[in-house]
Design a protein around this motif. Structure first.
Motif, PDB file in Angstrom:
ATOM      1  N   GLY A  47       0.773  -1.230   0.000  1.00 54.87           N
ATOM      2  CA  GLY A  47       0.000   0.000   0.000  1.00 54.87           C
ATOM      3  C   GLY A  47       0.804   1.280   0.000  1.00 54.87           C
ATOM      4  O   GLY A  47       0.233   2.368   0.078  1.00 54.87           O
ATOM      5  N   VAL A  48       2.132   1.167  -0.049  1.00 56.23           N
ATOM      6  CA  VAL A  48       3.005   2.337  -0.074  1.00 56.23           C
ATOM      7  C   VAL A  48       4.102   2.126  -1.112  1.00 56.23           C
ATOM      8  O   VAL A  48       4.438   0.998  -1.457  1.00 56.23           O
ATOM      9  N   ASP A  49       4.625   3.237  -1.581  1.00 61.78           N
ATOM     10  CA  ASP A  49       5.814   3.215  -2.437  1.00 61.78           C
ATOM     11  C   ASP A  49       6.987   3.473  -1.514  1.00 61.78           C
ATOM     12  O   ASP A  49       7.225   4.607  -1.100  1.00 61.78           O
ATOM     13  N   VAL A  50       7.696   2.416  -1.138  1.00 59.50           N
ATOM     14  CA  VAL A  50       8.716   2.517  -0.099  1.00 59.50           C
ATOM     15  C   VAL A  50      10.115   2.567  -0.705  1.00 59.50           C
ATOM     16  O   VAL A  50      10.419   1.880  -1.678  1.00 59.50           O
ATOM     17  N   HIS A  51      10.924   3.440  -0.112  1.00 63.36           N
ATOM     18  CA  HIS A  51      12.342   3.551  -0.450  1.00 63.36           C
ATOM     19  C   HIS A  51      13.110   3.502   0.861  1.00 63.36           C
ATOM     20  O   HIS A  51      12.573   3.834   1.923  1.00 63.36           O
ATOM     21  N   LEU A  52      14.363   3.095   0.775  1.00 66.08           N
ATOM     22  CA  LEU A  52      15.158   2.873   1.974  1.00 66.08           C
ATOM     23  C   LEU A  52      16.473   3.631   1.875  1.00 66.08           C
ATOM     24  O   LEU A  52      17.197   3.487   0.892  1.00 66.08           O
ATOM     25  N   LEU A  53      16.755   4.452   2.872  1.00 63.87           N
ATOM     26  CA  LEU A  53      18.013   5.173   2.979  1.00 63.87           C
ATOM     27  C   LEU A  53      18.771   4.570   4.155  1.00 63.87           C
ATOM     28  O   LEU A  53      18.326   4.670   5.306  1.00 63.87           O
ATOM     29  N   ILE A  54      19.880   3.916   3.846  1.00 68.08           N
ATOM     30  CA  ILE A  54      20.671   3.235   4.872  1.00 68.08           C
ATOM     31  C   ILE A  54      22.009   3.959   5.023  1.00 68.08           C
ATOM     32  O   ILE A  54      22.685   4.244   4.032  1.00 68.08           O
ATOM     33  N   ARG A  55      22.366   4.232   6.259  1.00 65.97           N
ATOM     34  CA  ARG A  55      23.722   4.710   6.539  1.00 65.97           C
ATOM     35  C   ARG A  55      24.407   3.633   7.354  1.00 65.97           C
ATOM     36  O   ARG A  55      23.986   3.299   8.460  1.00 65.97           O
ATOM     37  N   ASP A  56      25.462   3.041   6.770  1.00 70.29           N
ATOM     38  CA  ASP A  56      26.222   2.053   7.517  1.00 70.29           C
ATOM     39  C   ASP A  56      27.252   2.776   8.374  1.00 70.29           C
ATOM     40  O   ASP A  56      28.006   3.616   7.890  1.00 70.29           O
ATOM     41  N   ASP A  57      27.278   2.435   9.638  1.00 67.35           N
ATOM     42  CA  ASP A  57      28.101   3.115  10.632  1.00 67.35           C
ATOM     43  C   ASP A  57      29.447   2.412  10.817  1.00 67.35           C
ATOM     44  O   ASP A  57      29.860   2.114  11.926  1.00 67.35           O
ATOM     45  N   GLY A  58      30.110   2.116   9.691  1.00 68.40           N
ATOM     46  CA  GLY A  58      31.452   1.539   9.752  1.00 68.40           C
ATOM     47  C   GLY A  58      31.500   0.072  10.095  1.00 68.40           C
ATOM     48  O   GLY A  58      32.417  -0.380  10.795  1.00 68.40           O
ATOM     49  N   SER A  59      30.556  -0.703   9.585  1.00 67.00           N
ATOM     50  CA  SER A  59      30.519  -2.143   9.876  1.00 67.00           C
ATOM     51  C   SER A  59      31.831  -2.826   9.492  1.00 67.00           C
ATOM     52  O   SER A  59      32.453  -2.498   8.487  1.00 67.00           O
ATOM     53  N   LYS A  60      32.204  -3.804  10.302  1.00 63.82           N
ATOM     54  CA  LYS A  60      33.403  -4.601  10.047  1.00 63.82           C
ATOM     55  C   LYS A  60      33.055  -5.979   9.489  1.00 63.82           C
ATOM     56  O   LYS A  60      33.935  -6.759   9.165  1.00 63.82           O
ATOM     57  N   ASP A  61      31.766  -6.279   9.383  1.00 67.32           N
ATOM     58  CA  ASP A  61      31.327  -7.582   8.870  1.00 67.32           C
ATOM     59  C   ASP A  61      30.830  -7.419   7.434  1.00 67.32           C
ATOM     60  O   ASP A  61      31.230  -6.495   6.732  1.00 67.32           O
ATOM     61  N   ASN A  62      29.965  -8.284   6.987  1.00 68.33           N
ATOM     62  CA  ASN A  62      29.480  -8.293   5.602  1.00 68.33           C
ATOM     63  C   ASN A  62      28.187  -7.499   5.389  1.00 68.33           C
ATOM     64  O   ASN A  62      27.521  -7.689   4.379  1.00 68.33           O
ATOM     65  N   THR A  63      27.838  -6.633   6.317  1.00 70.34           N
ATOM     66  CA  THR A  63      26.588  -5.886   6.213  1.00 70.34           C
ATOM     67  C   THR A  63      26.468  -5.159   4.874  1.00 70.34           C
ATOM     68  O   THR A  63      25.464  -5.289   4.173  1.00 70.34           O
TER      69      THR A  63
END
Length: 112
Positions: free
Chosen positions: A31-47
């Motif tokens: 029911g929505v047009d969804v978009h995603l804004l992700i800020r990775d905070d310096g992950s050390k894994d495979n995120t």
């Protein structure tokens, strides 16, 4: 009513265990047009690799240095402020939640 556009702000950090399932649950919102804004905070894994391998055009990934959760979300808010005219609603997400398919539309309807 036109389909509401929602930008979800998500800060990630070493979230490889849950991030894929969380993102997929966000992308499947009804029911929505969804978009995603992700800020990775310096992950050390495979995120970041997991996010990039989803090849989802509705996701924007910002790779940043580790500044902590509060400052990371603050940075996302500043980025979102530049997009204020492109979206009807904004939402926040943790990296380890799984959303039910109607989470956003229920919230949108309550706000209208």
């Amino acid at each position: 009513m036109k389909t509401p556009k929602v930008l979800v702000l998500l800060s990630s950090y070493n979230g490889e265990k849950y991030i894929r399932e969380q993102i997929l649950s966000i992308m499947k919102q009804e029911g929505v047009d969804v978009h995603l804004l992700i800020r990775d905070d310096g992950s050390k894994d495979n995120t970041c690799s997991i996010i990039e391998n989803l090849n989802e055009t509705r996701i924007t990934l910002i790779k940043g240095n580790n500044i902590g959760c509060i400052d990371s979300f603050s940075s996302l808010i500043i980025e979102a402020a530049n997009l204020i005219n492109e979206y009807d609603f904004f939402a926040f997400s943790d990296q380890d939640d799984i959303w039910l398919p109607q989470k956003l539309i229920v919230g949108v309807k309550r706000l209208l």
